[in-house]
Structures are given as C-alpha cells and as structure tokens.
Design a protein around this motif. Structure first.
Motif, PDB file in Angstrom:
ATOM      1  N   TYR A 155       0.794  -1.217   0.000  1.00 37.43           N
ATOM      2  CA  TYR A 155       0.000   0.000   0.000  1.00 37.43           C
ATOM      3  C   TYR A 155       0.829   1.270   0.000  1.00 37.43           C
ATOM      4  N   GLU A 156       2.146   1.185   0.211  1.00 35.38           N
ATOM      5  CA  GLU A 156       2.941   2.397   0.105  1.00 35.38           C
ATOM      6  C   GLU A 156       3.172   2.752  -1.361  1.00 35.38           C
ATOM      7  N   ILE A 157       3.278   1.750  -2.226  1.00 32.03           N
ATOM      8  CA  ILE A 157       3.430   2.007  -3.662  1.00 32.03           C
ATOM      9  C   ILE A 157       2.116   2.534  -4.236  1.00 32.03           C
ATOM     10  N   MET A 158       1.023   1.833  -3.931  1.00 33.86           N
ATOM     11  CA  MET A 158      -0.283   2.276  -4.420  1.00 33.86           C
ATOM     12  C   MET A 158      -0.618   3.679  -3.914  1.00 33.86           C
ATOM     13  N   ALA A 159      -0.313   3.941  -2.653  1.00 33.12           N
ATOM     14  CA  ALA A 159      -0.612   5.253  -2.074  1.00 33.12           C
ATOM     15  C   ALA A 159       0.155   6.353  -2.788  1.00 33.12           C
ATOM     16  N   SER A 160       1.384   6.071  -3.190  1.00 34.30           N
ATOM     17  CA  SER A 160       2.174   7.075  -3.906  1.00 34.30           C
ATOM     18  C   SER A 160       1.588   7.345  -5.288  1.00 34.30           C
ATOM     19  N   TYR A 161       1.112   6.301  -5.967  1.00 33.94           N
ATOM     20  CA  TYR A 161       0.400   6.496  -7.238  1.00 33.94           C
ATOM     21  C   TYR A 161      -0.861   7.332  -7.021  1.00 33.94           C
ATOM     22  N   LEU A 162      -1.611   6.996  -5.971  1.00 34.26           N
ATOM     23  CA  LEU A 162      -2.842   7.724  -5.673  1.00 34.26           C
ATOM     24  C   LEU A 162      -2.546   9.199  -5.434  1.00 34.26           C
ATOM     25  N   LEU A 163      -1.537   9.477  -4.626  1.00 33.55           N
ATOM     26  CA  LEU A 163      -1.186  10.867  -4.340  1.00 33.55           C
ATOM     27  C   LEU A 163      -0.821  11.616  -5.617  1.00 33.55           C
ATOM     28  N   ALA A 164      -0.051  10.987  -6.493  1.00 31.53           N
ATOM     29  CA  ALA A 164       0.313  11.642  -7.750  1.00 31.53           C
ATOM     30  C   ALA A 164      -0.930  11.952  -8.582  1.00 31.53           C
ATOM     31  N   SER A 165      -1.927  11.075  -8.534  1.00 31.82           N
ATOM     32  CA  SER A 165      -3.153  11.320  -9.299  1.00 31.82           C
ATOM     33  C   SER A 165      -3.982  12.442  -8.671  1.00 31.82           C
ATOM     34  N   ILE A 166      -3.942  12.554  -7.334  1.00 31.03           N
ATOM     35  CA  ILE A 166      -4.621  13.674  -6.668  1.00 31.03           C
ATOM     36  C   ILE A 166      -4.001  14.986  -7.120  1.00 31.03           C
ATOM     37  N   ARG A 167      -2.681  15.030  -7.108  1.00 32.16           N
ATOM     38  CA  ARG A 167      -1.976  16.263  -7.481  1.00 32.16           C
ATOM     39  C   ARG A 167      -2.151  16.593  -8.965  1.00 32.16           C
ATOM     40  N   THR A 168      -2.403  15.589  -9.777  1.00 40.07           N
ATOM     41  CA  THR A 168      -2.586  15.803 -11.211  1.00 40.07           C
ATOM     42  C   THR A 168      -4.004  16.214 -11.551  1.00 40.07           C
ATOM     43  N   ARG A 169      -4.988  15.660 -10.838  1.00 39.34           N
ATOM     44  CA  ARG A 169      -6.380  15.782 -11.275  1.00 39.34           C
ATOM     45  C   ARG A 169      -7.255  16.699 -10.427  1.00 39.34           C
ATOM     46  N   ASN A 178      -5.400  23.408  -4.129  1.00 42.24           N
ATOM     47  CA  ASN A 178      -5.746  23.669  -2.733  1.00 42.24           C
ATOM     48  C   ASN A 178      -6.361  22.460  -2.029  1.00 42.24           C
ATOM     49  N   VAL A 179      -6.577  21.363  -2.737  1.00 43.09           N
ATOM     50  CA  VAL A 179      -7.038  20.128  -2.096  1.00 43.09           C
ATOM     51  C   VAL A 179      -5.856  19.521  -1.347  1.00 43.09           C
ATOM     52  N   LYS A 180      -6.041  19.293  -0.069  1.00 41.80           N
ATOM     53  CA  LYS A 180      -4.970  18.726   0.756  1.00 41.80           C
ATOM     54  C   LYS A 180      -4.962  17.207   0.625  1.00 41.80           C
ATOM     55  N   ALA A 181      -3.816  16.615   0.919  1.00 42.58           N
ATOM     56  CA  ALA A 181      -3.678  15.153   0.865  1.00 42.58           C
ATOM     57  C   ALA A 181      -2.909  14.680   2.091  1.00 42.58           C
ATOM     58  N   ILE A 182      -3.423  13.611   2.704  1.00 47.20           N
ATOM     59  CA  ILE A 182      -2.784  13.032   3.887  1.00 47.20           C
ATOM     60  C   ILE A 182      -2.781  11.511   3.745  1.00 47.20           C
ATOM     61  N   LYS A 202       7.745  15.794  -1.706  1.00 48.30           N
ATOM     62  CA  LYS A 202       7.821  16.459  -3.003  1.00 48.30           C
ATOM     63  C   LYS A 202       6.438  16.787  -3.557  1.00 48.30           C
ATOM     64  N   MET A 203       5.442  15.964  -3.208  1.00 51.07           N
ATOM     65  CA  MET A 203       4.086  16.202  -3.718  1.00 51.07           C
ATOM     66  C   MET A 203       3.216  16.955  -2.723  1.00 51.07           C
ATOM     67  N   GLY A 204       3.840  17.511  -1.682  1.00 51.41           N
ATOM     68  CA  GLY A 204       3.119  18.395  -0.766  1.00 51.41           C
ATOM     69  C   GLY A 204       2.072  17.710   0.070  1.00 51.41           C
ATOM     70  N   ALA A 205       2.379  16.511   0.559  1.00 49.29           N
ATOM     71  CA  ALA A 205       1.438  15.766   1.388  1.00 49.29           C
ATOM     72  C   ALA A 205       2.120  15.306   2.674  1.00 49.29           C
ATOM     73  N   GLU A 206       1.313  15.056   3.683  1.00 51.61           N
ATOM     74  CA  GLU A 206       1.817  14.570   4.956  1.00 51.61           C
ATOM     75  C   GLU A 206       1.606  13.063   5.072  1.00 51.61           C
ATOM     76  N   ILE A 207       2.414  12.442   5.899  1.00 52.46           N
ATOM     77  CA  ILE A 207       2.130  11.093   6.372  1.00 52.46           C
ATOM     78  C   ILE A 207       1.936  11.186   7.880  1.00 52.46           C
ATOM     79  N   ARG A 208       0.752  10.847   8.331  1.00 50.48           N
ATOM     80  CA  ARG A 208       0.432  10.860   9.751  1.00 50.48           C
ATOM     81  C   ARG A 208       0.205   9.426  10.235  1.00 50.48           C
ATOM     82  N   THR A 209       0.227   9.245  11.526  1.00 50.68           N
ATOM     83  CA  THR A 209       0.024   7.911  12.097  1.00 50.68           C
ATOM     84  C   THR A 209      -1.272   7.866  12.906  1.00 50.68           C
ATOM     85  N   PHE A 210      -1.748   6.656  13.137  1.00 54.08           N
ATOM     86  CA  PHE A 210      -2.910   6.448  14.009  1.00 54.08           C
ATOM     87  C   PHE A 210      -2.716   5.150  14.776  1.00 54.08           C
TER      88      PHE A 210
END
Length: 296
Positions: free
Chosen positions: A26-40, A44-48, A69-77
């Motif tokens: 899920y770290e690879i998939m999440a990075s793809y997902l984040l890139a698609s958020i930043r592209t599409r 001003n839409v935030k990503a975490i 680099k893509m302006g997103a945070e990684i938080r824990t729970f």
C-alpha cells in the motif's frame, strides 16, 4: 470565507483526500494515488496518508520523499485495542476518526486512481455522505440486514437501489467504503460522522451471529452510520468510482466514457486497464528523482 456557505455547496469548500500508506504493497499504491490527486484535483485540495503507528518505521524512505515532493503529509494512528480482535479492514474507519483541518474529507482506498480532472463540487453535497453503490454483495443474503438494523434498533431503510455490477434487482442500500466523502463537523447534533461510523461498527461487531462481519464490517455499517449521524447518502455516479475486476476482469477499459476515478484493486487490473503507464508517468513527473522512482 463563510464556512457554512462553502460547506453547503461544495464548490468552494476545503477538502482533504486521505488514504492508507502501509508497507509494502500500500505504500506504492498510495504514492500512485497521491500523484493522481496532485494531477487531477485543484492545488488547494490537501492530501494526507495515514500509516498504522506500529508500522511507520517500516515505510520505505522513498515514500517519505515522494510525499514531501508532492506536498502531502504522512500521519500515524493507533490500532491497539480499537477493534477486538484486530480488524485491518477497519483502518479506514480509524483513519477517518483522526482530526483534519478542512471542512470536508474524502477517504480513498489506496488502490484508487484519479484519471480525469475533477473538483470537490462534483463530489460533495451538503448534509450528505457521498459514496457509490457497492459492486456486488455475494457474501450474504438480503436477510442479513434484519440482524444488522435490529442490533442498532433501527428500521431497515425503505430505499432500494441496484448494485454496480452484480444485482438481481434493487436491494437494500449497500455502499462501497472505497471512496467516502463526508463533512468534518457535526451539523446535526448527532455526532461527527466518523465517530458515529466507529460506534456503529462496534455495536454490529458484537453480533456473533453475523459470521461475515469480518471483513465486511466497514461496508455493512456504512449506510446505517450515515442515517444515525442524521445525514443522507449522496450516491455518486459510477464514473466517479469505477470499480475494476470482478465481472469486468477481461473486458477492455471503456475509453468512450468520461470516467473520473478507477478502483483497480490490484496491479494486474491496473495494467490491464492501460492506466499503469499514466500512474507511473504522473508519479515520476511529480517526484523527479531516481531514488523515488525505485519505489515503482
């Protein structure tokens, strides 16, 4: 900005899109997902990305670099003691519980990709939780809802809808939890939606006669949680959450439809859809270093 107005129409509302980042897959998939958020989505839409606290130290260093680099945070729970026994599929509910700074939030499964320019206004609706119909419900008969709503002391909803893929006819509302958008504040006096969803899941999880509550607890409780929170559901069109695999496994991707979002489930489906190259290209373009490219 008047937050009430922004939250009401969804067009100018602040939004965070969040997802699970968990090693290794899920770290690879999440990075793809984040890139698609930043592209599409608008800038001003935030990503975490959220990682279970006990697995944070296992994240590949490139994942941290990619998020920076893509302006997103990684938080824990925390996951300890939140579900007994442990329930990994419940991580999305636990991530929903975490506080965020925007008026709206949207959870997306890590194996989701945004493939067409989109805006929050296409998804959000005041007083509603936005989600799509589930692809199928092969794991149980419709009679299971009697036990679920009985445990919650609620009437079964009167509405009936067709499932996205396999449906013998209109059924009791059953939604996918792979893409869920909700208001961050309690506007009804019945509690913030994630808190109500978690509470609802805990109640239903105690019904021992529900043999299939694992792994379906999150989806079987989603419709009831929406109503318990005093909200309604905004059923997204299939184009906003197009689920691949299953019945569509060997069918060509429908390029003649304006599909905004695909839920590809696994890398084989993403490859067959013809969108793997786009996912990699977006990621490489936005991260731009060989160190990060090794991740994919």
């Amino acid at each position: 900005m008047d937050t009430k107005v922004a939250a009401a129409d969804g067009k100018d509302a602040s939004l965070t899109i969040f997802y699970i980042v968990e090693p290794p897959e899920y770290e690879i998939m999440a990075s793809y997902l984040l890139a698609s958020i930043r592209t599409r989505f608008p800038a001003n839409v935030k990503a975490i990305g959220y990682c279970p606290k006990h697995r944070y130290h296992e994240l590949h260093p490139a994942v941290h670099v990619a998020h920076e680099k893509m302006g997103a945070e990684i938080r824990t729970f925390d996951t300890d003691g939140r579900f007994e026994p442990a329930y990994p599929h419940g991580n999305k509910i636990l991530a929903c519980l975490e506080p965020r700074e925007t008026e709206w939030s949207m959870f997306a499964d890590s194996d989701v990709l945004f493939i067409r320019d989109n805006t929050p206004g296409n998804i959000l609706r005041a007083g509603h939780v936005s989600c799509s119909m589930a692809a199928s419900m092969l794991w149980a008969e419709q009679s299971i809802w009697e036990d679920i709503y009985g445990a919650l002391e609620m009437d079964i909803p009167p509405e009936r809808y067709r499932l996205m893929r396999r449906s013998k006819g209109p059924v009791i509302p059953y939604f996918s939890s792979g893409l869920v958008a909700f208001p961050e504040t309690d506007t009804t006096g019945k509690g913030r939606f994630p808190d109500v969803w978690y509470e609802t899941a805990q109640i239903v999880d105690q019904v021992e006669t529900l043999d299939r509550r694992r792994p379906y607890l999150d989806q079987m409780t989603l419709p009831a949680a929406i109503r318990r929170a005093g909200l309604d559901w905004n059923i997204l069109p299939e184009e906003q959450h197009f689920i691949l695999g299953g019945k569509l496994r060997n069918q060509p991707f429908p390029e003649d439809r304006e599909i905004f979002t695909i839920h590809y489930r696994n890398m084989d489906n993403l490859r067959r859809s013809g969108k793997l190259g786009e996912a990699r290209d977006n990621h490489n373009r936005l991260t731009g270093t060989k160190f990060v490219r090794r991740l994919v």
